[in-house]
Design a protein around this motif. Structure first.
Motif, PDB file in Angstrom:
ATOM      1  N   GLU A  46      73.267  67.751 -18.199  1.00 22.80           N
ATOM      2  CA  GLU A  46      72.345  66.859 -17.487  1.00 22.80           C
ATOM      3  C   GLU A  46      73.074  65.861 -16.608  1.00 22.80           C
ATOM      4  O   GLU A  46      72.620  65.518 -15.529  1.00 22.80           O
TER       5      GLU A  46
ATOM      6  N   SER B  72      64.984  60.555 -13.085  1.00 27.22           N
ATOM      7  CA  SER B  72      65.240  60.607 -11.633  1.00 27.22           C
ATOM      8  C   SER B  72      66.660  61.064 -11.341  1.00 27.22           C
ATOM      9  O   SER B  72      67.023  61.332 -10.200  1.00 27.22           O
ATOM     10  N   LYS B  73      67.490  61.153 -12.394  1.00 27.71           N
ATOM     11  CA  LYS B  73      68.875  61.579 -12.214  1.00 27.71           C
ATOM     12  C   LYS B  73      69.073  63.045 -12.597  1.00 27.71           C
ATOM     13  O   LYS B  73      70.192  63.566 -12.553  1.00 27.71           O
TER      14      LYS B  73
ATOM     15  N   ILE C  21      60.862  56.869   0.366  1.00 31.73           N
ATOM     16  CA  ILE C  21      60.665  56.978   1.815  1.00 31.73           C
ATOM     17  C   ILE C  21      60.646  58.457   2.194  1.00 31.73           C
ATOM     18  O   ILE C  21      61.549  59.202   1.808  1.00 31.73           O
TER      19      ILE C  21
ATOM     20  N   GLU D 222      73.562  62.990  -4.219  1.00 31.64           N
ATOM     21  CA  GLU D 222      73.146  63.979  -5.223  1.00 31.64           C
ATOM     22  C   GLU D 222      72.518  65.200  -4.542  1.00 31.64           C
ATOM     23  O   GLU D 222      72.766  66.332  -4.936  1.00 31.64           O
TER      24      GLU D 222
ATOM     25  N   THR E  80      71.746  53.769  -8.766  1.00 33.70           N
ATOM     26  CA  THR E  80      70.396  54.203  -8.381  1.00 33.70           C
ATOM     27  C   THR E  80      70.126  53.852  -6.915  1.00 33.70           C
ATOM     28  O   THR E  80      68.990  53.694  -6.495  1.00 33.70           O
ATOM     29  N   SER E  81      71.211  53.746  -6.174  1.00 27.00           N
ATOM     30  CA  SER E  81      71.063  53.379  -4.766  1.00 27.00           C
ATOM     31  C   SER E  81      70.638  54.576  -3.920  1.00 27.00           C
ATOM     32  O   SER E  81      70.774  55.732  -4.327  1.00 27.00           O
ATOM     33  N   GLN E  82      70.170  54.259  -2.733  1.00 30.79           N
ATOM     34  CA  GLN E  82      69.746  55.296  -1.790  1.00 30.79           C
ATOM     35  C   GLN E  82      70.921  56.213  -1.447  1.00 30.79           C
ATOM     36  O   GLN E  82      70.766  57.435  -1.353  1.00 30.79           O
TER      37      GLN E  82
ATOM     38  N   TYR F 188      71.519  58.755  -4.300  1.00 29.94           N
ATOM     39  CA  TYR F 188      70.521  59.835  -4.321  1.00 29.94           C
ATOM     40  C   TYR F 188      70.777  60.823  -3.191  1.00 29.94           C
ATOM     41  O   TYR F 188      70.604  62.028  -3.347  1.00 29.94           O
TER      42      TYR F 188
ATOM     43  N   GLN G  91      76.130  66.054 -15.278  1.00 29.09           N
ATOM     44  CA  GLN G  91      77.107  66.662 -14.364  1.00 29.09           C
ATOM     45  C   GLN G  91      78.510  66.039 -14.489  1.00 29.09           C
ATOM     46  O   GLN G  91      78.990  65.399 -13.549  1.00 29.09           O
TER      47      GLN G  91
ATOM     48  N   PRO H 286      63.301  59.511  -6.287  1.00 27.28           N
ATOM     49  CA  PRO H 286      63.103  58.310  -5.474  1.00 27.28           C
ATOM     50  C   PRO H 286      64.197  58.185  -4.407  1.00 27.28           C
ATOM     51  O   PRO H 286      65.252  58.800  -4.536  1.00 27.28           O
ATOM     52  N   THR H 287      63.915  57.397  -3.401  1.00 26.84           N
ATOM     53  CA  THR H 287      64.967  57.102  -2.418  1.00 26.84           C
ATOM     54  C   THR H 287      65.963  56.137  -3.041  1.00 26.84           C
ATOM     55  O   THR H 287      67.167  56.250  -2.846  1.00 26.84           O
ATOM     56  N   SER H 288      65.431  55.181  -3.812  1.00 24.06           N
ATOM     57  CA  SER H 288      66.295  54.335  -4.640  1.00 24.06           C
ATOM     58  C   SER H 288      65.476  53.870  -5.836  1.00 24.06           C
ATOM     59  O   SER H 288      64.244  53.979  -5.835  1.00 24.06           O
ATOM     60  N   GLY H 289      66.152  53.383  -6.858  1.00 24.93           N
ATOM     61  CA  GLY H 289      65.472  52.980  -8.078  1.00 24.93           C
ATOM     62  C   GLY H 289      65.591  54.042  -9.152  1.00 24.93           C
ATOM     63  O   GLY H 289      66.312  55.032  -8.974  1.00 24.93           O
ATOM     64  N   GLU H 290      64.858  53.833 -10.234  1.00 26.21           N
ATOM     65  CA  GLU H 290      65.073  54.681 -11.396  1.00 26.21           C
ATOM     66  C   GLU H 290      63.760  54.972 -12.122  1.00 26.21           C
ATOM     67  O   GLU H 290      62.930  54.081 -12.268  1.00 26.21           O
TER      68      GLU H 290
ATOM     69  N   LEU I 120      77.268  58.443 -10.594  1.00 23.40           N
ATOM     70  CA  LEU I 120      75.982  58.916 -11.114  1.00 23.40           C
ATOM     71  C   LEU I 120      75.140  57.791 -11.709  1.00 23.40           C
ATOM     72  O   LEU I 120      73.915  57.895 -11.791  1.00 23.40           O
TER      73      LEU I 120
END
Lengths: 319, 222
Positions: free
Chosen positions: A127, B71-72, B10, A48, A40-42, A45, A129, B58-62, A37
Motif C-alpha cells: 500500500e 487518498s494515498k 480541482i 503519485e 498531502t500537497s498538490q 499527488y 510503495q 484530492p488535489t491536496s489534503g487527505e 509519500l
C-alpha cells in the motif's frame, strides 16, 4: 550499414525506447528528488500520478527489452550469413570493435532490467510503495546503461562492413588465438569441472540452509563459472568437436536451438538466485525465488551434464 | 470514522479551464451516522463522495477512513478498499440494462471468487431485504425506476459494506418511490452503516434518522 529486416526491427524499437526512456528519465529524476509519500500537497499527488505513468513506461520498455536480448542474438546469427567468413553470431560480434562490449553490456542490462521489474512488482504489492524512490533511483542509473546500449547497438550495425572478411568462431574461440578469451581454454577441464559442480553444490547447500546472501553470491559466481565451463568444456560435447568452443553456434538449427534453452535456464536460475539476496520481500516470495533459482540452475546443470555423458555412452571415450 | 482534512479538488481540463470543486474542506463523519450533503448542482457534493469511495484523489489534503489514508492508495489498493468497504448508489443506477436483476446484484462478488452457494445466500439475503426477490430473473431495462433503484441498492449492499454512499439517489424517482427509498436507508442505519447522501432533494433534510445535514456551496462547507 547493414539493414536486414531484423536489424531494422531492432533499430526501430531502439528509437521508440530512446524517446520513451528520455520521458521516463526526466520524470524519474523529478520523482526521485521530490517523492514524499507522507505529504498531502498538490505537488505530491501530482508526483503519485506521474510515478504510475513513468513506472508503466519503464515497465514496458524493460518487459520488451529482456526477451529482446534473445532476438538480438538471433539477429546476429541470421546476419552472419551475409558476412564473408562468419559462420555464426560470433563472426558478427567480432566484425566490429563494439560487438564484445555490446554483448557484455547487454548481459549486465539483462539482469539490471529484470531486477527493476522485480522491484517494481514488489513495490506495487504494498500500500505504501516502499520501493518507489529506490526503483526510480535505479532507473536513473539504468537509463545511462540503456542509452549506451542503444547507441552502441546502432553504431555496431552501422560499422559492419559486408565487404570485409571476418573471422569465423573457430578462429576467435581457439586456444591458439591471441585473445584474452583463449586463456580460459588453457585451463584444465578437471579444475573447471570441480569449480562448476562445486559451485552448484554450494547453491544446493545454501538453498537448504536458507542463507539468502551467500545463496545470491554463489549464484553470482555461478554465472561466471558456468559461462567459462560452457565455452571451455561442455560446448565441445555439444559440437562433438574437441577444438570447437563457440558460445553461439549451438543457438543454430543444427544443434536444435539448444543454446537458447541453455542461456534461458542459466539466466532465470541465476537471476532468481540473485533476487533472493537482493530483494527484501515476504518469506513466501523469498522461498519462491529460492525454488525457481534451484530448479533452473538444476535444469542447466542436468542439460549440460547430459552432453558428455551421452557422448561417452555412445562412443566409449571422453573428448 | 471518515475524515476529510483540508481537501481541495480541482478539475483541470487544461490551463485555462480549471474548476475548483472543493476548497479546503474538512469534515468528520462518525461510524453509524447518516449525513446528508446538501447543495446545488456543481457545489462539490459528488466530489466528496467520489473521494470517500477512492474513485478519485484530492488535489491536496487527505481522506482517512478508519485510520487508513485512502487518498494515498494506489489504484489496485483503492479497488480493494472500495470492494470491501463501500456500497455506492448512483443517481442513474449504473446497472447493466441487458442483464437480469440477480446478475446485476451478483456483479460485485465476481472478483471475490466465492463459491456458488455462498454467493446465492448473499443474493437471497439482499433481494429479500430490498424487496426485489420477485423480480430476480427480470431483465433490468424492463423494470420501473423504483425497482431499478432497489436493484442498485441491493447491489451496493451485497458485500455488506460499512459505508453507503448515495449520489442524488431520488433524482429519478417520484415522491412515493423516494419515500420508500428513504425507508430502506432507515433500515440500513439500524444495521449501523455509515451513510452519506449527496442530494438537493428537500425530503432528506428533516428526517428523524439523519444525524447531520452539511451544506456545501461552491466547494466550501458552510
Amino acid at each position: 550499414m547493414l539493414l536486414s529486416p531484423e536489424v531494422l526491427a531492432l533499430l526501430i524499437l531502439n528509437v521508440i525506447f530512446f524517446l520513451f526512456a528520455i520521458i521516463a528519465f526526466i520524470l524519474s529524476v523529478k520523482i526521485f528528488l521530490k517523492w514524499d509519500l507522507n505529504s498531502t500537497s498538490q505537488a505530491q499527488y501530482k508526483l503519485e500520478k506521474q510515478s504510475f505513468l513513468t513506472a508503466t513506461i519503464i515497465k514496458y520498455i524493460f518487459i520488451i527489452k529482456v526477451p529482446l536480448f534473445l532476438f538480438f542474438i538471433f539477429t546476429l546469427d541470421k546476419i552472419s550469413g551475409l558476412l564473408t567468413g562468419a559462420m555464426c553470431a560470433a563472426g558478427v560480434v567480432n566484425a566490429t570493435s563494439y560487438g564484445t562490449y555490446l554483448i557484455l553490456l547487454k548481459i549486465l542490462n539483462l539482469y539490471l532490467f529484470a531486477y527493476w521489474l522485480a522491484l517494481h512488482n514488489e513495490d506495487m504489492k504494498h500500500e505504501h510503495q516502499p520501493y518507489t524512490k529506490m526503483k526510480f533511483g535505479i532507473f536513473i542509473a539504468a537509463f545511462f546503461l540503456l542509452m549506451t546500449e542503444i547507441i552502441l547497438e546502432g553504431v555496431m550495425f552501422k560499422a559492419i562492413d559486408i565487404e570485409k572478411v571476418v573471422d569465423c568462431c573457430g578462429a576467435i574461440y581457439s586456444s591458439s588465438a591471441n585473445s584474452y578469451i583463449s586463456v580460459i581454454f588453457r585451463l584444465k577441464a578437471s579444475l573447471l569441472l570441480v569449480l562448476f559442480y562445486g559451485n552448484f553444490l554450494l547453491i544446493v547447500i545454501f538453498y537448504f540452509l536458507k542463507k539468502r546472501y551467500i545463496f545470491a553470491l554463489s549464484n553470482a559466481f555461478f554465472i561466471i563459472i558456468s559461462l567459462i565451463t560452457l565455452i571451455s568444456f561442455f560446448g565441445t560435447y555439444i559440437y562433438q568437436l574437441p577444438t570447437h568452443h563457440c558460445p553461439f553456434c549451438f543457438l543454430q538449427k543444427d544443434y536444435y536451438y539448444i543454446g537458447y534453452f541453455i542461456y534461458i535456464f542459466l539466466f532465470i536460475g541465476t537471476f532468481y538466485g540473485l533476487l533472493s539476496g537482493f530483494l527484501r520481500t515476504s518469506e513466501k516470495e523469498i522461498s519462491k525465488n529460492y525454488k525457481i533459482a534451484l530448479l533452473f540452475n538444476f535444469l542447466y546443470v542436468i542439460l549440460l551434464t547430459s552432453y558428455p555423458i551421452l557422448f561417452y555412452i555412445k562412443n566409449g571415450v571422453w573428448l | 470514522m471518515i475524515e476529510l482534512k483540508h481537501i481541495t479538488k480541482i478539475y483541470e481540463l487544461n490551463r485555462a479551464d480549471r474548476v475548483v470543486a472543493l476548497n479546503d474542506v474538512s469534515l468528520s463523519i462518525k461510524e453509524g451516522v447518516v449525513l446528508v450533503l446538501k447543495g446545488a448542482s456543481g457545489s462539490g457534493k459528488s466530489s466528496i463522495l467520489s473521494l470517500i469511495a477512492a474513485l478519485s484523489k484530492p488535489t491536496s489534503g487527505e481522506v482517512i477512513v478508519d485510520g487508513k489514508k485512502i487518498s494515498k492508495l494506489s489504484d489496485n489498493f483503492a479497488s480493494v478498499y472500495r470492494r470491501d468497504n463501500i456500497g455506492f448508489v448512483f443517481q442513474k443506477y449504473n446497472l447493466i440494462p441487458n442483464l437480469s436483476v440477480r446478475d446485476n446484484i451478483l456483479l460485485p462478488l465476481v472478483p471475490l471468487n466465492l463459491d456458488a452457494k455462498d454467493a446465492e445466500e448473499k443474493l437471497a439475503l439482499v433481494m429479500e431485504m430490498f424487496h426485489i426477490a420477485h423480480k430476480a430473473n427480470a431483465i433490468v431495462k424492463n423494470l420501473s425506476g423504483g425497482e431499478q433503484q432497489r436493484v442498485a441498492i441491493a447491489r451496493a449492499n451485497i458485500n455488506n459494506p460499512k459505508i453507503i454512499l448515495a449520489d442524488e439517489p431520488t433524482a429519478n424517482l417520484d415522491e412515493k418511490l423516494s419515500l420508500s427509498f428513504i425507508e430502506i436507508l432507515k433500515e440500513l442505519k439500524s444495521l449501523n452503516k455509515t451513510i452519506v447522501i449527496a442530494t438537493h432533494d428537500p425530503l432528506f433534510f428533516n428526517l428523524d434518522f439523519v444525524d447531520s445535514v452539511v451544506e456545501i456551496h461552491n466547494g466550501i462547507v458552510r
